[in-house]
Design a protein around this motif. Structure first.
Motif, PDB file in Angstrom:
ATOM      1  N   ALA A   1       0.839   5.702   0.180  1.00  0.00           N
ATOM      2  CA  ALA A   1       0.227   6.903   0.318  1.00  0.00           C
ATOM      3  C   ALA A   1       1.001   8.005  -0.473  1.00  0.00           C
ATOM      4  CB  ALA A   1      -0.067   7.157   1.701  1.00  0.00           C
TER       5      ALA A   1
ATOM      6  N   THR B   1      -3.368   0.688  -3.489  1.00  0.00           N
ATOM      7  CA  THR B   1      -3.455  -0.804  -2.768  1.00  0.00           C
ATOM      8  C   THR B   1      -3.115  -1.531  -4.105  1.00  0.00           C
ATOM      9  OG1 THR B   1      -4.836  -0.032  -1.133  1.00  0.00           O
ATOM     10  CG2 THR B   1      -4.433  -2.603  -1.490  1.00  0.00           C
TER      11      THR B   1
ATOM     12  N   GLU C   1      -8.284   4.462   8.636  1.00  0.00           N
ATOM     13  CA  GLU C   1      -9.162   3.564   7.626  1.00  0.00           C
ATOM     14  C   GLU C   1     -10.470   3.244   8.477  1.00  0.00           C
ATOM     15  OE1 GLU C   1      -8.282   0.363   4.328  1.00  0.00           O
ATOM     16  OE2 GLU C   1      -7.991  -0.089   6.370  1.00  0.00           O
TER      17      GLU C   1
ATOM     18  N   LYS D   1      -5.095   0.313  10.188  1.00  0.00           N
ATOM     19  CA  LYS D   1      -4.331   1.300   9.544  1.00  0.00           C
ATOM     20  C   LYS D   1      -4.494   2.976   9.739  1.00  0.00           C
ATOM     21  CE  LYS D   1      -4.799  -1.790   5.393  1.00  0.00           C
ATOM     22  NZ  LYS D   1      -5.837  -2.511   5.959  1.00  0.00           N
TER      23      LYS D   1
ATOM     24  N   ILE E   1      -4.337   6.793  -1.402  1.00  0.00           N
ATOM     25  CA  ILE E   1      -4.276   5.507  -1.167  1.00  0.00           C
ATOM     26  C   ILE E   1      -4.276   4.547  -2.199  1.00  0.00           C
ATOM     27  CG2 ILE E   1      -4.237   3.911   0.834  1.00  0.00           C
ATOM     28  CD1 ILE E   1      -4.067   6.735   1.665  1.00  0.00           C
TER      29      ILE E   1
ATOM     30  N   ILE F   1       0.886  -1.340  -0.071  1.00  0.00           N
ATOM     31  CA  ILE F   1      -0.124  -0.223   0.220  1.00  0.00           C
ATOM     32  C   ILE F   1       0.878   1.225  -0.161  1.00  0.00           C
ATOM     33  CG2 ILE F   1      -1.839   1.273   1.081  1.00  0.00           C
ATOM     34  CD1 ILE F   1      -2.759  -1.330   2.542  1.00  0.00           C
TER      35      ILE F   1
ATOM     36  N   TRP G   1     -11.297   6.616   4.166  1.00  0.00           N
ATOM     37  CA  TRP G   1     -10.368   6.926   5.353  1.00  0.00           C
ATOM     38  C   TRP G   1     -11.075   8.193   6.046  1.00  0.00           C
ATOM     39  CZ3 TRP G   1      -5.224   5.508   6.741  1.00  0.00           C
ATOM     40  CH2 TRP G   1      -4.904   4.345   5.964  1.00  0.00           C
TER      41      TRP G   1
ATOM     42  N   LEU H   1      -2.496   7.129   9.024  1.00  0.00           N
ATOM     43  CA  LEU H   1      -1.714   7.662   8.304  1.00  0.00           C
ATOM     44  C   LEU H   1      -1.635   9.131   8.860  1.00  0.00           C
ATOM     45  CD1 LEU H   1      -0.416   7.777   5.322  1.00  0.00           C
ATOM     46  CD2 LEU H   1      -2.571   8.702   4.769  1.00  0.00           C
TER      47      LEU H   1
ATOM     48  N   TYR I   1      -7.149   2.280  -6.151  1.00  0.00           N
ATOM     49  CA  TYR I   1      -6.848   3.371  -5.394  1.00  0.00           C
ATOM     50  C   TYR I   1      -8.335   4.077  -4.821  1.00  0.00           C
ATOM     51  CZ  TYR I   1      -8.851   6.592  -8.917  1.00  0.00           C
ATOM     52  OH  TYR I   1      -9.643   7.428  -9.696  1.00  0.00           O
TER      53      TYR I   1
END
Length: 318
Positions: free
Chosen positions: A120, A132, A198, A182, A130, A118, A203, A184, A142
Motif C-alpha cells: 500500500a 499486487t 477490500e 484485507k 494498492i 501486496i 476498496w 487497511l 495496481y
C-alpha cells in the motif's frame, strides 16, 4: 530505561527519515533526504554496508521490508512521486517502479504475507495505491483509492490477517467470522483516520474515525495476539496519541493515551502488541503499556540521542 545497544554511522549526507530492521533482525535499511537508500548487515553487533541504492530523484521518506518468504525485498517511497521495489539477486536491483501518483508518496506498507506480496502507498495527492505482485510471473498490478484523504494521505498500515471478520447468524446475533479479510488503515491531512476494506475488485471506506484536531501523521494496527478486541494507534500534529479499540470492527472507541509537548511523527507496536513506541518533535522515544484496567502508562523514555523528525515534518506537495 531504554538503553542504546549499538550506534551505526550510515554515511548519509542529509537527514535520515526512516530506519527499518528486517524480519530476522539481521539487516537495517535507511533512507534519507540525500535521495539514497542504504542497507547494512548488522549481525552479531557488527555493521557493514551491503548496498547503497540510487534511483530516487528526491528525498526518500520511508522504507519497508517484505516478508522473507518472498525473498529479500525492500520498498521505498519519495518526494519524486515514485515508489521503488528493490530485490536482491546476488546484487540489489530495481525490480519495479511505480509512478502513478501526482505528488509526493509519503508512506509504504506491505500486507501480511498470508495475503500475498501486496504493497500500500499513500500520497500527498490524496490517493492510496494498492500494488499486487503475481509471484509466478513477477508482474505487478495496481488499484487506486482516489480521494482517500482531502489534501493528502500521510500514513498507511495493514490490518493483521488473523483478525476475524464479524459475522451474524440468521437471528442477527454476532458470531465469529472467517479470517483473511484485507483491511487497511490510513491517516491524512483531513485529521481523519480511515479504515478501508477490500470488497470484490475494489476498496471501500468501512469506517472513519474522528478525534484528532490536526493532521494525522502515523497510524499503526496492533498485532493480533488472540485478544477479544482489535486496537490501532494514531498520532497527530495535535500532540496526541489516540488508541482506537473495537470488539466487532464496526463500532470503535477512542482513548487518548497522552498529550505530549510537541508534534508527534511515529507510533509503532511491539510484536506482541502490548507495548507502543511513540516518537516526535521533542527528540524523545517513549514506550507505553496498557494495564488490566485499560489505563496507559509510560514504562520507559529515551532522550539520550536526538531522533530525526519524521519525513512528514515537511509539507510534501508538488
Amino acid at each position: 530505561m531504554v538503553s542504546i545497544l549499538n550506534t551505526i554511522d550510515t554515511g548519509h549526507e542529509d537527514m535520515i527519515h526512516c530506519a527499518e530492521v528486517d524480519y530476522y533482525g539481521l539487516r537495517l535499511a535507511t533512507c534519507s533526504s540525500d535521495n539514497s537508500v542504504k542497507i547494512f548487515d548488522i549481525k552479531n553487533g557488527a555493521q557493514s554496508l551491503a548496498a547503497d541504492l540510487k534511483g530516487h530523484g528526491g528525498p526518500v521518506w520511508q522504507c519497508c521490508w517484505a516478508h522473507p518468504r518472498f525473498g529479500n525485498i525492500l520498498a521505498t517511497c519519495s518526494y519524486d512521486r515514485k515508489v521503488i521495489i528493490w530485490r536482491e539477486q546476488n546484487d540489489w536491483i530495481k525490480w519495479y517502479e511505480y509512478s502513478n501518483h501526482e505528488s509526493s508518496v509519503n508512506s509504504v506498507a506491505f500486507a501480511p504475507p498470508e495475503f500475498g506480496l501486496i504493497l500500500a502507498c499513500g500520497s500527498s495527492d490524496g490517493s492510496i495505491s494498492i500494488l499486487t505482485c503475481n509471484t509466478e510471473s513477477g508482474q505487478w498490478d495496481y488499484k487506486k483509492i482516489s480521494n482517500a484523504h482531502t489534501i493528502g494521505c500521510n500514513a498507511v498500515n495493514f490490518c493483521p490477517s488473523t483478525v476475524p471478520e464479524p459475522a451474524f447468524d440468521q437471528r442477527g446475533v454476532g458470531t465469529k467470522g472467517s479470517y483473511g479479510v484485507k483491511r487497511l488503515v490510513s491517516g491524512g491531512c483531513d485529521n481523519l483516520v480511515k479504515i478501508w476494506k477490500e470488497d470484490g475488485d475494489r476498496w471501500v471506506e468501512e469506517n472513519r474515525l474522528e478525534a484528532h484536531s490536526d493532521w494525522v501523521r502515523d497510524v499503526a494496527w496492533a498485532p493480533s495476539v488472540g485478544l477479544p478486541k482489535t486496537q490501532l494507534a494514531s498520532c497527530s500534529q495535535d500532540r496526541r496519541v489516540i488508541i482506537w479499540s473495537s470488539d466487532d470492527l464496526v463500532n470503535w472507541s477512542s482513548t487518548v493515551l497522552h498529550t505530549f509537548d510537541d508534534v508527534l511523527w511515529n507510533v509503532s507496536w511491539s510484536l506482541t502488541g502490548n507495548i507502543l513506541a511513540v516518537s516526535g518533535g521533542d527528540n524523545k522515544v517513549s514506550l507505553w503499556r496498557e494495564n488490566n484496567e485499560g489505563q496507559w502508562s509510560m514504562i520507559s523514555e529515551d532522550a539520550s540521542a536526538p531522533t530525526s523528525t519524521n519525513a512528514l515534518s515537511e509539507q510534501r506537495t508538488l
